[in-house]
Design an enzyme around this catalytic site. Structure first.
Site, PDB file in Angstrom:
ATOM      1  N   HIS A 183       0.836  -1.207   0.000  1.00  0.00           N
ATOM      2  CA  HIS A 183       0.000   0.000   0.000  1.00  0.00           C
ATOM      3  C   HIS A 183       0.869   1.255   0.000  1.00  0.00           C
ATOM      4  O   HIS A 183       0.585   2.222  -0.715  1.00  0.00           O
ATOM      5  CB  HIS A 183      -0.912   0.039   1.230  1.00  0.00           C
ATOM      6  CG  HIS A 183      -1.948  -1.030   1.269  1.00  0.00           C
ATOM      7  ND1 HIS A 183      -2.101  -1.869   2.352  1.00  0.00           N
ATOM      8  CD2 HIS A 183      -2.894  -1.400   0.369  1.00  0.00           C
ATOM      9  CE1 HIS A 183      -3.098  -2.699   2.120  1.00  0.00           C
ATOM     10  NE2 HIS A 183      -3.589  -2.445   0.918  1.00  0.00           N
ATOM     11  N   LYS A 229     -16.204  -6.879   5.556  1.00  0.00           N
ATOM     12  CA  LYS A 229     -14.964  -7.656   5.487  1.00  0.00           C
ATOM     13  C   LYS A 229     -14.521  -8.152   6.859  1.00  0.00           C
ATOM     14  O   LYS A 229     -13.550  -8.879   6.960  1.00  0.00           O
ATOM     15  CB  LYS A 229     -13.837  -6.813   4.871  1.00  0.00           C
ATOM     16  CG  LYS A 229     -13.877  -6.722   3.369  1.00  0.00           C
ATOM     17  CD  LYS A 229     -12.589  -6.106   2.849  1.00  0.00           C
ATOM     18  CE  LYS A 229     -12.477  -6.210   1.345  1.00  0.00           C
ATOM     19  NZ  LYS A 229     -11.211  -5.658   0.855  1.00  0.00           N
ATOM     20  N   ARG A 253      -2.070  -6.218  -8.346  1.00  0.00           N
ATOM     21  CA  ARG A 253      -1.003  -7.175  -8.055  1.00  0.00           C
ATOM     22  C   ARG A 253      -0.942  -8.284  -9.091  1.00  0.00           C
ATOM     23  O   ARG A 253       0.118  -8.761  -9.433  1.00  0.00           O
ATOM     24  CB  ARG A 253      -1.213  -7.808  -6.674  1.00  0.00           C
ATOM     25  CG  ARG A 253      -1.085  -6.838  -5.534  1.00  0.00           C
ATOM     26  CD  ARG A 253      -1.531  -7.485  -4.265  1.00  0.00           C
ATOM     27  NE  ARG A 253      -2.940  -7.856  -4.425  1.00  0.00           N
ATOM     28  CZ  ARG A 253      -3.765  -8.139  -3.450  1.00  0.00           C
ATOM     29  NH1 ARG A 253      -3.337  -8.142  -2.221  1.00  0.00           N
ATOM     30  NH2 ARG A 253      -5.010  -8.445  -3.676  1.00  0.00           N
ATOM     31  N   SER A 275      -3.142  -7.788   2.682  1.00  0.00           N
ATOM     32  CA  SER A 275      -3.450  -7.661   4.112  1.00  0.00           C
ATOM     33  C   SER A 275      -3.927  -8.994   4.677  1.00  0.00           C
ATOM     34  O   SER A 275      -3.580  -9.364   5.798  1.00  0.00           O
ATOM     35  CB  SER A 275      -4.515  -6.589   4.328  1.00  0.00           C
ATOM     36  OG  SER A 275      -4.024  -5.325   3.961  1.00  0.00           O
TER      37      SER A 275
END
Length: 183
Positions: A21, A45, A98, A136
């Site tokens: 990030h 989430k 990514r 993450s």
């Protein structure tokens, strides 16, 4: 003649914020004059950290990264991303990619956002090769299972994560977890 300030929004859950990030934040400041890191509340989430904790984590890291003269601020939001971007006066939404799997989702999201407001562009930044595999979710999983998270997050974020994991599941008294940055 006044020059219009280029404002960008980099949205995410940032639970936790990773070195990947930060790489995107640094690189985004090369293309905007003012970057707003939008921390999504996104309770769906099931975040490890509260929104306020995630905002604080991002803010705590900003002095440790280069912003190339751009200003960076951190704000929480719980609205539609496009509404947040317009409210902030942004002309661009920054998204990091990514892998190909990220692209499919982000491509659809960019299309929907463009339909909602064609005045706000989406700019994709590819993750740097050393950060392409960081997420993450993986960082939390590695940390929970006692793995070394130092290569993936800053020492300050690692300390917060390890403290949170210790609250969830106390470690044996003789366990020591390294908090220094990896070489």
């Amino acid at each position: 003649m006044s020059v219009r300030k280029r404002i960008g929004v980099y949205p995410g859950t940032f639970d936790p914020i990773t070195n990947g990030h930060f790489d995107i934040i640094q690189r985004a400041t090369l293309v905007v004059d003012h970057l707003i890191v939008g921390v999504a509340r996104n309770a769906g989430k099931g975040p490890l950290f509260s929104t306020d904790e995630r905002v604080e984590m991002v803010r705590d890291e900003l002095p440790h990264i280069s912003t190339h003269g751009a200003t960076v601020e951190v704000r929480a939001f719980d609205s539609l991303l496009m509404h947040f971007a317009v409210e902030m006066g942004a002309q661009v939404i920054i998204r990091g990619l990514r892998a190909v799997s990220d692209f499919e989702y982000e491509f659809q999201m960019a299309g929907m956002n463009h339909r909602l407001n064609p005045q706000v562009e989406t700019l994709f930044l590819m993750a740097s090769d050393r950060h392409q595999f960081i997420s993450s979710r993986f960082v939390k999983e590695i940390g929970r299972l006692g793995g070394d998270i130092r290569p993936f997050v800053s020492p300050r974020v690692a300390k917060r994560l390890l403290s949170r994991f210790a609250q969830e599941m106390p470690l044996p008294a003789d366990t020591t977890l390294p908090l220094q940055a990896a070489p």
